[in-house]
Design a protein around this motif. Structure first.
Motif, short mmCIF file in Angstrom:
data_model
loop_
_atom_site.label_atom_id
_atom_site.label_comp_id
_atom_site.label_asym_id
_atom_site.label_seq_id
_atom_site.Cartn_x
_atom_site.Cartn_y
_atom_site.Cartn_z
N ASP A 191 0.85 -1.19 0.00
CA ASP A 191 0.00 0.00 0.00
C ASP A 191 0.89 1.24 0.00
O ASP A 191 2.12 1.15 0.12
N ILE A 192 0.30 2.42 -0.13
CA ILE A 192 1.08 3.62 -0.36
C ILE A 192 2.02 3.95 0.79
O ILE A 192 3.20 4.28 0.57
N LYS A 193 1.55 3.85 2.02
CA LYS A 193 2.43 4.20 3.15
C LYS A 193 3.57 3.20 3.28
O LYS A 193 4.71 3.59 3.58
N ARG A 194 3.28 1.95 3.05
CA ARG A 194 4.34 0.93 3.12
C ARG A 194 5.32 1.11 1.96
O ARG A 194 6.54 0.89 2.14
N SER A 195 4.83 1.52 0.79
CA SER A 195 5.71 1.76 -0.36
C SER A 195 6.69 2.89 -0.05
O SER A 195 7.89 2.79 -0.35
N ILE A 196 6.18 3.97 0.52
CA ILE A 196 7.05 5.11 0.86
C ILE A 196 8.12 4.68 1.85
O ILE A 196 9.31 5.00 1.70
N ASP A 197 7.71 3.92 2.87
CA ASP A 197 8.66 3.48 3.89
C ASP A 197 9.69 2.53 3.30
O ASP A 197 10.89 2.61 3.60
N ALA A 198 9.24 1.63 2.41
CA ALA A 198 10.16 0.67 1.79
C ALA A 198 11.17 1.37 0.88
O ALA A 198 12.35 0.98 0.83
N GLN A 250 15.29 1.65 1.27
CA GLN A 250 15.96 1.02 0.13
C GLN A 250 15.61 -0.47 0.00
O GLN A 250 16.40 -1.26 -0.50
N GLU A 251 14.42 -0.82 0.45
CA GLU A 251 13.92 -2.19 0.26
C GLU A 251 13.32 -2.36 -1.13
O GLU A 251 13.19 -3.48 -1.62
N ILE A 252 12.93 -1.25 -1.75
CA ILE A 252 12.48 -1.23 -3.14
C ILE A 252 13.18 -0.05 -3.83
O ILE A 252 13.78 0.81 -3.17
N ASP A 253 13.09 0.00 -5.15
CA ASP A 253 13.76 1.06 -5.92
C ASP A 253 12.77 2.06 -6.52
O ASP A 253 13.18 3.11 -7.04
N GLY A 254 11.47 1.74 -6.45
CA GLY A 254 10.47 2.66 -6.97
C GLY A 254 9.07 2.11 -6.73
O GLY A 254 8.91 0.92 -6.44
N ASP A 271 14.17 13.15 1.85
CA ASP A 271 14.11 11.77 1.37
C ASP A 271 14.77 11.62 0.00
O ASP A 271 15.13 10.52 -0.41
N ASN A 272 14.88 12.75 -0.71
CA ASN A 272 15.52 12.74 -2.03
C ASN A 272 14.76 11.88 -3.04
O ASN A 272 15.35 11.18 -3.86
N PHE A 273 13.42 11.96 -2.98
CA PHE A 273 12.57 11.24 -3.92
C PHE A 273 12.24 12.14 -5.11
O PHE A 273 12.37 13.36 -5.06
#
Length: 315
Positions: free
Chosen positions: A177-184, A188-192, A212-214
């Motif tokens: 979900d969106i909040k988990r995606s941002i945290d991941a 650096q558990e995901i790249d995008g 966060d440098n996103f």
């Protein structure tokens, strides 16, 4: 004499109590608000925020809108299809195309796709592909880890469609979900990750910090001669600079339309009141509700095939 008078008084008081109790309860029952259920998506998402605006204003019109949280746009379609007590939901236009794609292989998908009807167009939802700034294009996500959004969400369908058409081949795909995606992404558990939402999205502004440098990566459909399918579903869009505090430059991306929907055999008594509520009070929602209300234009419904528009919408 006193005893007789006492009994008479008790009888009189008993009648008055029954009268006072019966009359208000009868009146309340007659004037109780009509309850209408709407499948809304995740409570952190834009659909739910828009539905909360509807719920708040509806009470002033003697309507009780009951919001049913789900995993998102795809889950909304399944929820309304399967539950007779839920006549309305919100979804994305590309999900209708998605269901049509699988209609020849799955009987349930065929029945669902054939019976979906649009009630009102809502707003455009911009497609966000968010990464750290060391990635320069969507193609660089090949061989990397990507979240496509929570299973059952519209984001997951849109992301899967674009990954295919953009020929991205991730090393791993996750359904966060969106909040988990941002945290991941932060860890650096995901790249995008993908996120489809009307702008400005409150969750992206509140959960992502400049440090966060996103970034939001540019997106464009590949040119395919004689292919009007994708072009009709996804339109070009621009995220203006500073849409979010961490996004200082304009970004070219894509957008998809969201709709309030029902099914062909639905009772209009539970559909038309909500359509009228939006049409007749749109100015109130645009002034007092979620910012995406400003992008709602009921006339956009005329752009759809008339066979795809609910008869309840015109009443």
């Amino acid at each position: 004499m006193k005893k007789k008078l006492y009994y008479l008084l008790c009888v009189f008081l008993g009648i008055m109590v029954m009268f006072l109790v019966f009359i208000p309860s009868h009146t309340v029952a007659q004037n109780s608000p009509m309850e209408i259920k709407i499948a809304t998506g995740n409570e952190a998402g834009e659909y739910y925020s828009v539905a909360k605006d509807l719920e708040k204003f509806a009470l002033t019109k003697n309507l009780d809108l009951d919001l049913i949280p789900t995993r998102g746009a795809l889950d909304n379609i399944d929820t309304v299809f399967r539950h007779e007590t839920i006549p309305l939901g919100v979804t994305q236009s590309d999900l209708l195309a998605f269901l049509n794609t699988f209609a020849n292989k799955d009987e349930m998908a065929r029945l669902t796709a054939e019976s979906i009807r649009a009630v009102l167009p809502l707003y455009d939802e911009e497609i966000h592909l968010i990464t750290r700034k060391d990635i320069n294009s969507a193609s660089e996500l090949t061989g990397k880890r990507v979240s496509i959004g929570e299973s059952g969400s519209g984001t997951s369908t849109t992301a899967s469609t674009l990954i295919y058409h953009l020929d991205i081949q991730p090393k791993a795909i996750q359904a966060l979900d969106i909040k988990r995606s941002i945290d991941a992404l932060r860890k650096q558990e995901i790249d995008g990750f993908f996120y489809v939402v009307g702008v400005p999205a409150k969750v992206l502004e509140e959960q992502i910090l400049p440090e966060d440098n996103f970034q939001v990566l540019p997106l464009a459909l590949p040119t395919q001669p004689n292919d009007e399918f994708l072009a009709k579903i996804y339109a070009n869009a621009v995220l203006p600079a500073n849409t979010y505090s961490w996004q200082t430059e304009p970004v070219n991306t894509l957008k998809v339309k969201s709709y309030l929907f029902t099914f062909a055999d639905e009772d209009c008594n539970y559909v038309t009141p909500v359509a009228k509520l939006i049409r007749e009070n749109l100015a109130w929602f645009q002034e007092n509700g979620d910012p995406v209300w400003k992008k709602v234009n009921p006339k956009d419904l005329s752009q759809l095939n008339s066979q795809r528009v609910s008869s309840c919408a015109a009443m």
